[in-house]
Design an enzyme around this catalytic site. Structure first.
Site, mmCIF file in Angstrom:
data_model
loop_
_atom_site.group_PDB
_atom_site.id
_atom_site.type_symbol
_atom_site.label_atom_id
_atom_site.label_comp_id
_atom_site.label_asym_id
_atom_site.label_seq_id
_atom_site.Cartn_x
_atom_site.Cartn_y
_atom_site.Cartn_z
ATOM 1 N N MET A 274 14.766 -14.323 -0.220
ATOM 2 C CA MET A 274 15.321 -13.024 -0.630
ATOM 3 C C MET A 274 16.700 -12.791 0.006
ATOM 4 O O MET A 274 16.868 -11.977 0.912
ATOM 5 C CB MET A 274 14.327 -11.916 -0.283
ATOM 6 C CG MET A 274 13.025 -12.046 -1.073
ATOM 7 S SD MET A 274 11.751 -10.837 -0.610
ATOM 8 C CE MET A 274 11.099 -11.614 0.882
ATOM 9 N N THR A 275 17.680 -13.516 -0.521
ATOM 10 C CA THR A 275 19.037 -13.480 0.035
ATOM 11 C C THR A 275 19.841 -12.322 -0.562
ATOM 12 O O THR A 275 20.818 -12.529 -1.300
ATOM 13 C CB THR A 275 19.743 -14.825 -0.210
ATOM 14 O OG1 THR A 275 19.459 -15.266 -1.545
ATOM 15 C CG2 THR A 275 19.278 -15.862 0.781
ATOM 16 N N TYR A 276 19.410 -11.113 -0.250
ATOM 17 C CA TYR A 276 20.119 -9.900 -0.657
ATOM 18 C C TYR A 276 19.670 -8.759 0.243
ATOM 19 O O TYR A 276 18.803 -8.928 1.103
ATOM 20 C CB TYR A 276 19.860 -9.562 -2.137
ATOM 21 C CG TYR A 276 18.423 -9.697 -2.587
ATOM 22 C CD1 TYR A 276 17.497 -8.698 -2.360
ATOM 23 C CD2 TYR A 276 17.994 -10.841 -3.257
ATOM 24 C CE1 TYR A 276 16.179 -8.817 -2.779
ATOM 25 C CE2 TYR A 276 16.691 -10.977 -3.676
ATOM 26 C CZ TYR A 276 15.781 -9.957 -3.437
ATOM 27 O OH TYR A 276 14.479 -10.101 -3.843
ATOM 28 N N GLU A 277 20.271 -7.596 0.048
ATOM 29 C CA GLU A 277 19.994 -6.386 0.827
ATOM 30 C C GLU A 277 20.625 -6.390 2.216
ATOM 31 O O GLU A 277 20.119 -5.755 3.135
ATOM 32 C CB GLU A 277 18.493 -6.083 0.929
ATOM 33 C CG GLU A 277 17.874 -5.583 -0.373
ATOM 34 C CD GLU A 277 18.284 -4.144 -0.734
ATOM 35 O OE1 GLU A 277 17.676 -3.201 -0.185
ATOM 36 O OE2 GLU A 277 19.207 -3.987 -1.570
ATOM 37 N N TRP B 298 16.232 -10.111 -8.658
ATOM 38 C CA TRP B 298 15.612 -8.804 -8.481
ATOM 39 C C TRP B 298 16.624 -7.776 -8.985
ATOM 40 O O TRP B 298 17.679 -7.623 -8.383
ATOM 41 C CB TRP B 298 15.281 -8.546 -7.008
ATOM 42 C CG TRP B 298 14.660 -7.197 -6.806
ATOM 43 C CD1 TRP B 298 15.281 -6.023 -6.483
ATOM 44 C CD2 TRP B 298 13.274 -6.870 -6.947
ATOM 45 N NE1 TRP B 298 14.391 -4.991 -6.416
ATOM 46 C CE2 TRP B 298 13.139 -5.480 -6.690
ATOM 47 C CE3 TRP B 298 12.135 -7.605 -7.281
ATOM 48 C CZ2 TRP B 298 11.907 -4.830 -6.753
ATOM 49 C CZ3 TRP B 298 10.920 -6.960 -7.328
ATOM 50 C CH2 TRP B 298 10.822 -5.584 -7.059
ATOM 51 N N GLU C 246 0.866 -1.174 0.000
ATOM 52 C CA GLU C 246 0.000 0.000 0.000
ATOM 53 C C GLU C 246 0.908 1.231 0.000
ATOM 54 O O GLU C 246 1.753 1.377 0.891
ATOM 55 C CB GLU C 246 -0.907 0.040 1.226
ATOM 56 C CG GLU C 246 -2.066 -0.944 1.179
ATOM 57 C CD GLU C 246 -3.032 -0.754 2.338
ATOM 58 O OE1 GLU C 246 -4.250 -0.835 2.105
ATOM 59 O OE2 GLU C 246 -2.575 -0.512 3.475
ATOM 60 N N GLU D 39 4.839 -9.375 2.971
ATOM 61 C CA GLU D 39 5.930 -9.045 3.889
ATOM 62 C C GLU D 39 5.452 -8.084 4.971
ATOM 63 O O GLU D 39 4.378 -7.493 4.880
ATOM 64 C CB GLU D 39 7.091 -8.423 3.104
ATOM 65 C CG GLU D 39 7.622 -9.296 1.971
ATOM 66 C CD GLU D 39 8.789 -8.666 1.243
ATOM 67 O OE1 GLU D 39 9.642 -8.040 1.907
ATOM 68 O OE2 GLU D 39 8.863 -8.797 0.001
#
Length: 428
Positions: A280-283, A406, A174, A217
């Site tokens: 999500m193996t990043y950031e 991504w 949102e 998430e």
């Protein structure tokens, strides 16, 4: 293929000669202008089948064969050598390519506004031969259970023409933020859930999506069980239509890991319910944090090694960034955000600033520093052929399903060449 790291004084002409290829082929493979100078520390992909190795002091055919996953007899055969003869230092050996394994490859693509930008369409078309799934991001859930659609433009045609499965990414976004309150509504209101699942299935049928991918998430910790119940209900409806169902998961290293991004993602339950997951193996390095690698190999390994204790490795796709960041130093919490850059842009920046590209062998990530025109120091971490190959090696070592990127739209030609070199891309 072979990865070559540029040393001081080297040129495309000299490198091409050493590997038996041409300047034109090197320039095309790496999407570089042959008239421009190379950057010291830049990783080039050499477009040859197999690779070459120059014998070092102490090497034997047995030690070299072990390093490259072949046999001394095979090396001797392809190089016309006596298997028992000593190797002269500096001898160039040809290493034949290793067998490739099957892997599934996904890439998200994030159109903004009312139309898909031309560069995203072009990027999707170029990547499609190397993809199992193409995932337009995203179909946003409304509080009444309806959906906001992203612009798709040519994505369905691109997927169909290249045998790619369209992945329908459904999110609780949102205002460009993941909403715990929206998640609460969806996960605890049966009428909203019913409308949502009806809408998802009708939309997937209309637009040709064959995988429904839930990326929910920032859910409340107390909604963990509700999320699992929702996914079970969704899987029953989705599988009845003959579609796949996949789920995006935050990178955890234990079931007890707390935090607003982690607690509601139950690896064991989701791994049992979903057909596959994207972790999500990043950031680790992110735009609002201090300068560091975006997906260092050690933390990525720890997440995946935990994941395979909770679900079959054949259900796990490793998340991978197609971008890096340019931080302005010193880092100040809440201060200036880092700028996202593509791997190709990082190399152009290093060339312009005459910066040497260094490589962190522990993190398996390239980086460099430079000073801008205002006298501010910058630190850049990005991805290159070496860092991607390290992730591919980890994928193969752990036996996981594949890799998920991504996101498209950021130029990284070496990545797609290395996919073809390492894997047989599964087409569903």
């Amino acid at each position: 293929m072979q990865i070559h790291v540029v040393r001081s004084g080297q040129s495309l002409y000299g490198i091409a000669g050493a590997y038996g290829t041409t300047v034109a082929e090197l320039a095309e493979a790496n999407e570089i202008d042959p008239a421009q100078t190379l950057v010291v520390g830049q990783a080039l992909v050499i477009p040859i089948a197999g690779r070459y190795y120059w014998v070092q002091p102490g090497d034997t055919l047995a030690s070299i064969a072990g390093r490259f996953g072949t046999t001394p007899a095979r090396l001797a055969e392809v190089n016309a050598l006596d298997v028992n003869a000593p190797l002269p230092v500096g001898l160039r050996l040809y290493i034949p390519p290793a067998p490739k394994r099957d892997a599934e490859i996904n890439a998200y693509v994030e159109p903004r506004g009312q139309q898909v930008a031309p560069n995203l369409t072009r990027s999707a078309r170029e990547a499609a031969p190397h993809l199992t799934y193409l995932a337009p991001f995203s179909f946003r859930i409304n509080r009444d259970g309806t959906l906001q659609r992203p612009p798709l433009d040519d994505f369905p045609d691109i997927a169909r023409n290249h045998g790619v499965t369209l992945m329908m990414v459904v999110t609780n976004l949102e205002g460009d933020q993941f909403s715990a309150e929206l998640g609460r509504i969806v996960l605890n209101d049966e009428a909203v859930q019913t409308r949502l699942l009806d809408t998802i299935i009708a939309t997937a049928r209309e637009l040709g999506f064959r995988d429904i991918h839930f990326d929910m998430e920032h859910l409340r910790p107390e909604d963990k069980d509700a999320y699992n119940r929702f996914l079970r209900r969704a899987a029953e409806r989705i599988h009845a239509q003959g579609y796949l169902m996949s789920v995006a998961l935050a990178p955890k290293t234990s079931a007890a890991q707390a935090g607003e991004w982690y607690s509601a993602h139950d690896y064991a339950s989701v791994g049992e319910i979903a057909d596959f997951v994207v972790i999500m193996t990043y950031e680790w390095g992110y735009s609002g944090g201090p300068a560091q690698p975006v997906s260092p190999i050690g933390p990525v390994r720890r997440v995946l090694e935990y994941a395979i204790t909770e679900m079959p490795a054949s259900k796990i796709m490793m998340g991978q960034n197609l971008y890096g960041y340019d931080w302005t130093l010193p880092f100040v919490p809440g201060g200036q955000y880092a700028r996202a850059i593509s791997p190709q842009e990082a190399i152009r920046l290093a060339r312009r600033e005459q910066a040497e590209i260094l490589y962190d062998t522990e993190a398996q990530a390239p980086h460099f520093n430079y000073w801008d025109r205002e006298g501010r120091q910058h630190e850049v971490w990005f991805e290159d052929a070496r860092s991607i190959q390290a992730k591919f090696d980890l994928l193969k070592e752990l036996g996981i399903r594949g890799i998920s990127y991504w996101k498209l739209g950021l130029s990284f030609p070496q990545n797609w060449l290395l996919i073809d070199d390492n894997f047989n891309v599964v087409k569903r």
